[in-house]
Design a protein around this motif. Structure first.
Motif, PDB file in Angstrom:
ATOM      1  N   TYR A  57       0.810  -1.012   0.017  1.00 59.91           N
ATOM      2  CA  TYR A  57       0.098  -0.102   0.023  1.00 59.91           C
ATOM      3  C   TYR A  57       1.098   1.409   0.077  1.00 59.91           C
ATOM      4  O   TYR A  57       0.552   2.204  -0.676  1.00 59.91           O
ATOM      5  CB  TYR A  57      -0.987  -0.056   1.342  1.00 59.91           C
ATOM      6  N   ASN A  61       1.032   0.251  -4.509  1.00 57.75           N
ATOM      7  CA  ASN A  61       0.446  -0.989  -5.162  1.00 57.75           C
ATOM      8  C   ASN A  61      -0.785  -1.593  -4.678  1.00 57.75           C
ATOM      9  O   ASN A  61      -0.946  -2.504  -3.917  1.00 57.75           O
ATOM     10  CB  ASN A  61       1.670  -2.117  -5.060  1.00 57.75           C
ATOM     11  N   GLU A  63      -3.572  -2.822  -5.649  1.00 61.10           N
ATOM     12  CA  GLU A  63      -4.246  -4.166  -6.279  1.00 61.10           C
ATOM     13  C   GLU A  63      -3.574  -5.097  -5.456  1.00 61.10           C
ATOM     14  O   GLU A  63      -4.409  -5.897  -4.935  1.00 61.10           O
ATOM     15  CB  GLU A  63      -4.285  -4.037  -7.753  1.00 61.10           C
ATOM     16  N   ALA A  64      -2.322  -5.180  -5.343  1.00 62.08           N
ATOM     17  CA  ALA A  64      -1.642  -6.294  -4.892  1.00 62.08           C
ATOM     18  C   ALA A  64      -1.865  -6.004  -3.227  1.00 62.08           C
ATOM     19  O   ALA A  64      -2.118  -7.156  -2.693  1.00 62.08           O
ATOM     20  CB  ALA A  64      -0.103  -6.071  -5.035  1.00 62.08           C
ATOM     21  N   LEU A  66      -4.345  -5.042  -1.885  1.00 55.17           N
ATOM     22  CA  LEU A  66      -5.845  -5.295  -1.558  1.00 55.17           C
ATOM     23  C   LEU A  66      -5.969  -6.676  -1.284  1.00 55.17           C
ATOM     24  O   LEU A  66      -6.645  -7.571  -0.710  1.00 55.17           O
ATOM     25  CB  LEU A  66      -6.683  -4.725  -2.665  1.00 55.17           C
ATOM     26  N   ASN A  67      -5.559  -7.314  -2.651  1.00 53.72           N
ATOM     27  CA  ASN A  67      -5.487  -9.042  -2.579  1.00 53.72           C
ATOM     28  C   ASN A  67      -4.504  -9.555  -1.440  1.00 53.72           C
ATOM     29  O   ASN A  67      -5.298 -10.748  -1.036  1.00 53.72           O
ATOM     30  CB  ASN A  67      -4.863  -9.534  -3.994  1.00 53.72           C
ATOM     31  N   CYS A  90      -6.992   0.819   0.116  1.00 55.75           N
ATOM     32  CA  CYS A  90      -7.032   0.476  -1.373  1.00 55.75           C
ATOM     33  C   CYS A  90      -8.366   0.584  -2.161  1.00 55.75           C
ATOM     34  O   CYS A  90      -8.096   0.923  -3.206  1.00 55.75           O
ATOM     35  CB  CYS A  90      -6.573  -1.139  -1.403  1.00 55.75           C
ATOM     36  N   LEU A  91      -9.361   0.047  -1.584  1.00 52.07           N
ATOM     37  CA  LEU A  91     -10.549   0.431  -2.524  1.00 52.07           C
ATOM     38  C   LEU A  91     -10.773   1.786  -2.831  1.00 52.07           C
ATOM     39  O   LEU A  91     -11.249   1.971  -3.947  1.00 52.07           O
ATOM     40  CB  LEU A  91     -11.702  -0.409  -1.707  1.00 52.07           C
ATOM     41  N   LEU A  94      -8.335   2.628  -5.397  1.00 50.23           N
ATOM     42  CA  LEU A  94      -8.893   2.215  -6.857  1.00 50.23           C
ATOM     43  C   LEU A  94     -10.080   2.665  -7.201  1.00 50.23           C
ATOM     44  O   LEU A  94     -10.490   2.305  -8.192  1.00 50.23           O
ATOM     45  CB  LEU A  94      -8.980   0.567  -6.404  1.00 50.23           C
ATOM     46  N   ARG A  96     -13.027   2.450  -5.792  1.00 52.85           N
ATOM     47  CA  ARG A  96     -14.108   1.413  -5.835  1.00 52.85           C
ATOM     48  C   ARG A  96     -14.640   1.875  -4.356  1.00 52.85           C
ATOM     49  O   ARG A  96     -14.848   1.155  -3.343  1.00 52.85           O
ATOM     50  CB  ARG A  96     -13.500  -0.008  -5.729  1.00 52.85           C
TER      51      ARG A  96
END
Length: 189
Positions: A57, A61, A63-64, A66-67, A90-91, A94, A96
């Motif tokens: 974060y 990065n 997306e990574a 978040l996953n 993260c959302l 991104l 979202r």
């Protein structure tokens, strides 16, 4: 890099990674966390995964991060809360917003006092991006009294922008002035 640290114990690797983390040397910390994760089998693995997610974060990065934070949700309560914190942030980053909002509400309703200002701010920012300016103002203002940071520059600025969107210039000016008084030196023009 793994060969360099093959003689290190789990505890030594963990201490080294956390030291790098605290010094904001996130890319290097990730390398050490990868070694620890590669060794596997440790009971604290979910907390290591959560810390690696924070590093990702901090390196933008999202997306990574978040996953990875989703994988750490099965850890203990503190690890779960930290993972949810990263997920919500993260959302938001991104774009979202609708996905970030329920996570933030969950944390607020669960009375995790330490995280109130963070999640109130995330809720305020998400509602702002969705055009819910009154809701945005509520959560942004609520984040100020519980915010442990000395400087609320960004929050004041975000509140001023929400007032601008609501076409309330006097309130917007008041918060722009508060933001200006609290501006970090690099933001002063």
């Amino acid at each position: 890099m793994g060969d360099l640290y093959k003689e290190f114990t789990y505890s030594e690797l963990n201490d080294l990674a956390f030291s790098l983390f605290e010094k904001e040397r996130f890319a290097e910390a990730i390398e050490i966390y990868n070694i620890i994760i590669g060794q596997g089998g440790e009971k604290e693995l979910t907390s290591i995964i959560a810390l690696k997610a924070v590093c990702l974060y901090k390196l933008n990065n999202f997306e990574a991060a978040l996953n990875l934070s989703k994988k750490a949700l099965i850890g203990g309560e503190k690890t779960m809360i930290n993972s949810l914190w990263i997920m919500a942030r993260c959302l938001y980053k991104l774009g979202r917003y609708l996905d970030a909002i329920p996570i933030s509400y969950f944390i607020l309703e669960s009375n995790y006092i330490t995280y109130f200002s963070t999640f109130q701010k995330v809720l305020g920012l998400c509602h702002y991006e969705l055009g819910n300016y009154e809701e945005s103002l509520f959560y942004l203002k609520e984040s100020i009294p519980t915010n442990k940071e000395k400087n609320n520059y960004y929050t004041y600025f975000d509140i001023a922008q929400a007032y601008d969107k609501l076409e309330m210039p006097n309130d917007a000016i008041e918060y722009y002035e508060m933001a200006e008084k609290n501006a970090p030196e690099e933001n002063i023009s």
